[in-house]
Design a protein around this motif. Structure first.
Motif, mmCIF file in Angstrom:
data_model
loop_
_atom_site.group_PDB
_atom_site.id
_atom_site.type_symbol
_atom_site.label_atom_id
_atom_site.label_comp_id
_atom_site.label_asym_id
_atom_site.label_seq_id
_atom_site.Cartn_x
_atom_site.Cartn_y
_atom_site.Cartn_z
ATOM 1 N N ALA A 24 45.739 49.773 56.017
ATOM 2 C CA ALA A 24 45.136 51.198 56.575
ATOM 3 C C ALA A 24 44.829 51.848 55.173
ATOM 4 C CB ALA A 24 46.411 51.950 57.040
ATOM 5 N N PRO A 25 43.708 52.997 55.496
ATOM 6 C CA PRO A 25 43.561 53.716 54.395
ATOM 7 C C PRO A 25 44.636 54.281 53.446
ATOM 8 C CG PRO A 25 42.136 54.450 56.275
ATOM 9 C CD PRO A 25 43.433 53.473 56.753
ATOM 10 N N GLY A 26 44.434 53.897 52.193
ATOM 11 C CA GLY A 26 45.310 54.278 51.281
ATOM 12 C C GLY A 26 46.389 53.192 51.091
ATOM 13 N N ALA A 27 46.398 52.074 51.908
ATOM 14 C CA ALA A 27 47.244 51.010 51.655
ATOM 15 C C ALA A 27 46.800 50.146 50.554
ATOM 16 C CB ALA A 27 47.338 50.363 53.029
ATOM 17 N N GLN A 28 47.900 49.475 49.703
ATOM 18 C CA GLN A 28 47.490 48.681 48.487
ATOM 19 C C GLN A 28 47.512 47.408 48.872
ATOM 20 O OE1 GLN A 28 50.814 48.469 45.662
ATOM 21 N NE2 GLN A 28 49.211 47.564 44.161
ATOM 22 N N LEU A 29 46.420 46.560 48.612
ATOM 23 C CA LEU A 29 46.164 45.175 48.959
ATOM 24 C C LEU A 29 47.313 44.230 48.386
ATOM 25 C CD1 LEU A 29 43.591 46.640 50.093
ATOM 26 C CD2 LEU A 29 42.353 44.460 49.375
ATOM 27 N N PRO A 30 47.373 43.173 48.475
ATOM 28 C CA PRO A 30 48.341 42.119 48.167
ATOM 29 C C PRO A 30 47.748 42.150 46.765
ATOM 30 C CG PRO A 30 47.838 41.225 50.189
ATOM 31 C CD PRO A 30 47.060 42.524 49.908
ATOM 32 N N ALA A 31 48.664 41.526 45.738
ATOM 33 C CA ALA A 31 48.072 41.373 44.447
ATOM 34 C C ALA A 31 46.770 39.946 44.565
ATOM 35 C CB ALA A 31 49.206 40.527 43.616
ATOM 36 N N GLY A 32 46.023 40.138 43.706
ATOM 37 C CA GLY A 32 45.064 39.137 43.302
ATOM 38 C C GLY A 32 45.304 37.680 43.641
ATOM 39 N N HIS A 33 46.351 37.232 42.913
ATOM 40 C CA HIS A 33 46.682 35.959 42.978
ATOM 41 C C HIS A 33 47.122 35.346 44.324
ATOM 42 C CE1 HIS A 33 50.745 37.794 42.003
ATOM 43 N NE2 HIS A 33 51.040 36.894 42.604
ATOM 44 N N VAL A 34 47.901 36.600 44.890
ATOM 45 C CA VAL A 34 48.428 36.133 46.417
ATOM 46 C C VAL A 34 47.258 35.669 47.412
ATOM 47 C CG1 VAL A 34 49.667 37.086 48.472
ATOM 48 C CG2 VAL A 34 50.362 37.283 46.301
ATOM 49 N N LEU A 35 46.126 36.559 47.192
ATOM 50 C CA LEU A 35 45.012 36.665 47.842
ATOM 51 C C LEU A 35 44.384 35.393 47.618
ATOM 52 C CD1 LEU A 35 43.577 40.231 48.817
ATOM 53 C CD2 LEU A 35 44.678 38.852 50.207
ATOM 54 N N ALA A 36 44.326 34.954 46.354
ATOM 55 C CA ALA A 36 43.438 33.685 45.862
ATOM 56 C C ALA A 36 44.012 32.672 46.441
ATOM 57 C CB ALA A 36 43.603 33.604 44.325
ATOM 58 N N ASP A 37 45.599 32.558 46.621
ATOM 59 C CA ASP A 37 46.114 31.506 47.215
ATOM 60 C C ASP A 37 45.747 31.472 48.654
ATOM 61 O OD1 ASP A 37 47.336 30.759 44.656
ATOM 62 O OD2 ASP A 37 49.307 31.466 45.024
ATOM 63 N N GLU A 38 45.841 32.574 49.338
ATOM 64 C CA GLU A 38 45.730 32.762 50.891
ATOM 65 C C GLU A 38 44.471 32.149 51.158
ATOM 66 O OE1 GLU A 38 45.459 35.954 54.166
ATOM 67 O OE2 GLU A 38 46.746 36.456 52.209
ATOM 68 N N TYR A 39 43.464 32.437 50.388
ATOM 69 C CA TYR A 39 41.926 31.983 50.758
ATOM 70 C C TYR A 39 41.480 30.690 49.949
ATOM 71 C CZ TYR A 39 41.072 36.325 53.364
ATOM 72 O OH TYR A 39 40.967 37.407 54.031
ATOM 73 N N ASP A 40 42.478 30.286 49.235
ATOM 74 C CA ASP A 40 42.325 29.037 48.473
ATOM 75 C C ASP A 40 41.029 29.095 47.529
ATOM 76 O OD1 ASP A 40 42.616 26.298 47.469
ATOM 77 O OD2 ASP A 40 41.489 25.406 49.191
ATOM 78 N N VAL A 41 40.980 30.246 46.800
ATOM 79 C CA VAL A 41 39.631 30.834 45.895
ATOM 80 C C VAL A 41 40.173 30.837 44.513
ATOM 81 C CG1 VAL A 41 38.169 31.208 47.781
ATOM 82 C CG2 VAL A 41 39.462 32.921 46.548
ATOM 83 N N SER A 42 39.551 31.041 43.743
ATOM 84 C CA SER A 42 39.997 31.714 42.409
ATOM 85 C C SER A 42 40.294 33.089 42.213
ATOM 86 C CB SER A 42 39.053 31.223 40.974
ATOM 87 O OG SER A 42 37.696 32.028 41.199
ATOM 88 N N LEU A 43 41.039 33.179 41.143
ATOM 89 C CA LEU A 43 41.419 34.998 41.150
ATOM 90 C C LEU A 43 39.942 35.552 40.796
ATOM 91 C CD1 LEU A 43 43.365 37.197 41.107
ATOM 92 C CD2 LEU A 43 43.806 36.483 38.619
ATOM 93 N N SER A 44 39.411 34.976 39.905
ATOM 94 C CA SER A 44 37.937 35.616 39.618
ATOM 95 C C SER A 44 37.030 35.799 40.924
ATOM 96 C CB SER A 44 37.133 34.759 38.673
ATOM 97 O OG SER A 44 36.798 33.607 38.869
ATOM 98 N N THR A 45 37.202 35.031 41.944
ATOM 99 C CA THR A 45 36.352 35.341 43.235
ATOM 100 C C THR A 45 36.996 36.333 43.722
ATOM 101 O OG1 THR A 45 35.956 32.804 43.320
ATOM 102 C CG2 THR A 45 35.920 34.269 45.343
ATOM 103 N N ILE A 46 38.235 36.512 43.889
ATOM 104 C CA ILE A 46 38.916 37.606 44.373
ATOM 105 C C ILE A 46 38.601 38.977 43.650
ATOM 106 C CG2 ILE A 46 41.131 38.927 44.766
ATOM 107 C CD1 ILE A 46 40.506 36.748 46.702
ATOM 108 N N ASN A 47 38.266 38.965 42.461
ATOM 109 C CA ASN A 47 38.230 40.230 41.610
ATOM 110 C C ASN A 47 36.591 40.523 41.853
ATOM 111 O OD1 ASN A 47 40.571 40.669 40.188
ATOM 112 N ND2 ASN A 47 40.098 39.036 38.969
ATOM 113 N N ARG A 48 35.665 39.471 41.995
ATOM 114 C CA ARG A 48 34.210 39.712 42.251
ATOM 115 C C ARG A 48 34.178 40.250 43.606
ATOM 116 N NH1 ARG A 48 32.953 34.295 41.428
ATOM 117 N NH2 ARG A 48 31.511 34.456 43.145
ATOM 118 N N ALA A 49 34.796 39.718 44.728
ATOM 119 C CA ALA A 49 35.122 40.502 46.200
ATOM 120 C C ALA A 49 35.421 41.847 45.896
ATOM 121 C CB ALA A 49 35.853 39.661 46.821
ATOM 122 N N TRP A 50 36.559 42.210 45.351
ATOM 123 C CA TRP A 50 36.949 43.622 45.098
ATOM 124 C C TRP A 50 36.120 44.359 44.382
ATOM 125 C CZ3 TRP A 50 42.575 42.413 42.970
ATOM 126 C CH2 TRP A 50 43.544 42.291 43.869
ATOM 127 N N ALA A 51 35.240 43.830 43.442
ATOM 128 C CA ALA A 51 34.088 44.726 42.549
ATOM 129 C C ALA A 51 33.194 45.399 43.759
ATOM 130 C CB ALA A 51 33.712 43.718 41.587
#
Length: 72
Positions: A24-51
């Motif tokens: 929801a608005p204001g909610a914190q997303l899971p840590a980058g490494h958690v999403l990287a594992d979930e999507y099977d991508v690198s942490l740098s890919t998650i950081n680029r997506a967040w950017a």
């Protein structure tokens, strides 16, 4: 073994999850490494997506605290 998503697929899925209320608005997303594992991508890919989503005004970064869904 599933194929990792492309950047566009990753962005679309993150936006879908926000739109569907998983984060929801204001909610914190899971840590980058958690999403990287979930999507099977690198942490740098998650950081680029967040950017990219910060640039669109969908996410906001709070230094030392994490990444959050933008409010309003």
């Amino acid at each position: 073994m599933p194929i990792p998503p492309t950047m566009n697929e990753l962005l679309e899925d993150l936006v879908r999850r926000i739109d569907e209320g998983e984060w929801a608005p204001g909610a914190q997303l899971p840590a980058g490494h958690v999403l990287a594992d979930e999507y099977d991508v690198s942490l740098s890919t998650i950081n680029r997506a967040w950017a990219a989503l910060r640039k669109r005004g969908i996410l906001v970064g709070r230094p030392g605290r994490g990444v959050f869904v933008a409010e309003g």
